[in-house]
Design an enzyme around this catalytic site. Structure first.
Site, short mmCIF file in Angstrom:
data_model
loop_
_atom_site.label_atom_id
_atom_site.label_comp_id
_atom_site.label_asym_id
_atom_site.label_seq_id
_atom_site.Cartn_x
_atom_site.Cartn_y
_atom_site.Cartn_z
N VAL A 9 0.77 -1.51 -0.35
CA VAL A 9 -0.07 0.05 0.15
C VAL A 9 0.95 0.94 0.04
O VAL A 9 1.80 1.11 0.62
CB VAL A 9 -1.14 0.00 1.21
CG1 VAL A 9 -2.20 -0.93 0.88
CG2 VAL A 9 -0.12 -0.60 2.68
N SER A 10 0.23 2.49 -0.16
CA SER A 10 1.19 4.04 -0.68
C SER A 10 1.63 4.42 0.62
O SER A 10 2.48 4.95 1.31
CB SER A 10 0.40 4.27 -1.82
OG SER A 10 0.18 3.41 -2.93
N THR A 11 0.72 4.05 1.50
CA THR A 11 0.88 5.28 2.93
C THR A 11 0.18 4.45 4.00
O THR A 11 -0.48 3.24 3.71
CB THR A 11 -0.56 6.55 2.32
OG1 THR A 11 -1.56 5.64 2.82
CG2 THR A 11 -0.42 7.40 1.26
N GLN A 14 -2.64 3.13 5.01
CA GLN A 14 -3.75 2.45 4.64
C GLN A 14 -3.44 0.87 5.25
O GLN A 14 -2.90 0.75 6.57
CB GLN A 14 -3.49 2.13 2.66
CG GLN A 14 -3.80 3.19 2.21
CD GLN A 14 -2.80 3.35 1.20
OE1 GLN A 14 -2.28 3.00 0.55
NE2 GLN A 14 -4.10 3.13 0.10
#
Length: 182
Positions: A9-11, A14
């Site tokens: 996931v990017s952040t 998340q």
């Protein structure tokens, strides 16, 4: 022949739970996960661990191709590296299987769309920033270095740039920039 899962996931806020469950359901005995941007490959240590560990006959499994890479170059580099070592790539939610011609073609199309989506998001972000600046709302990040304190240490205490940097816990180049700015 082992199945290795990769979730991303990017952040930080998340959640990886859904991806982990899908990878377990796909038969992955080992799942590596990380919270990092997919737009660049560097700094993604869990992905590198899997790429280094997988051997001929193994399969790297992701839920979607954009979890692996959001840049065509990175995706092609990863696929080439896997192929050269005899490792297959599979996605649980997309018909991607690098052992077939159709799977390879679909992989390239998905890679193009992932990169396109990233570029669109970047363009929208830059447009939003430009509009906010025009309205006087956006000023950028607050300075993390106190230039007034740097000048005070230089003028009142007579400290040199190295001593100032050490005392404030910043780089010497930052001290030089602050002293050179009006």
């Amino acid at each position: 022949m082992a199945f290795y899962g990769y979730a991303r996931v990017s952040t930080l806020d998340q959640d990886l739970t859904v991806q982990r469950q899908a990878l377990r359901a796909a038969g992955c005995g080992v799942i590596r996960a990380e919270k990092a941007s997919g737009s660049r490959r560097d700094g993604r240590t869990e992905l590198q661990v899997l790429l280094d560990f997988a051997q001929a006959g193994d399969t790297l499994v992701v839920t979607r191709i954009d979890r692996l890479a959001r840049s065509m170059k990175d995706l092609q580099d990863i696929v080439h590296e896997l192929k050269s070592r005899g490792v297959m790539l599979r996605a649980t939610e997309q018909p991607v299987d690098t052992s077939t011609a159709a799977g390879k073609a679909f992989l390239d199309m998905l890679g193009v769309f992932a990169e396109f989506e990233t570029n669109l998001r970047r363009e929208r972000q830059l447009e939003g920033i430009a509009l906010a600046k025009a309205r006087g709302v956006y000023r950028g990040r607050k300075p993390s270095i106190d230039t007034v304190e740097i000048r005070r240490l230089r003028e009142q205490d007579g400290l040199g740039p190295t001593a100032i940097a050490r005392q404030l816990g910043i780089g010497r180049a930052s001290v030089y920039r602050a002293l050179g700015s009006p």
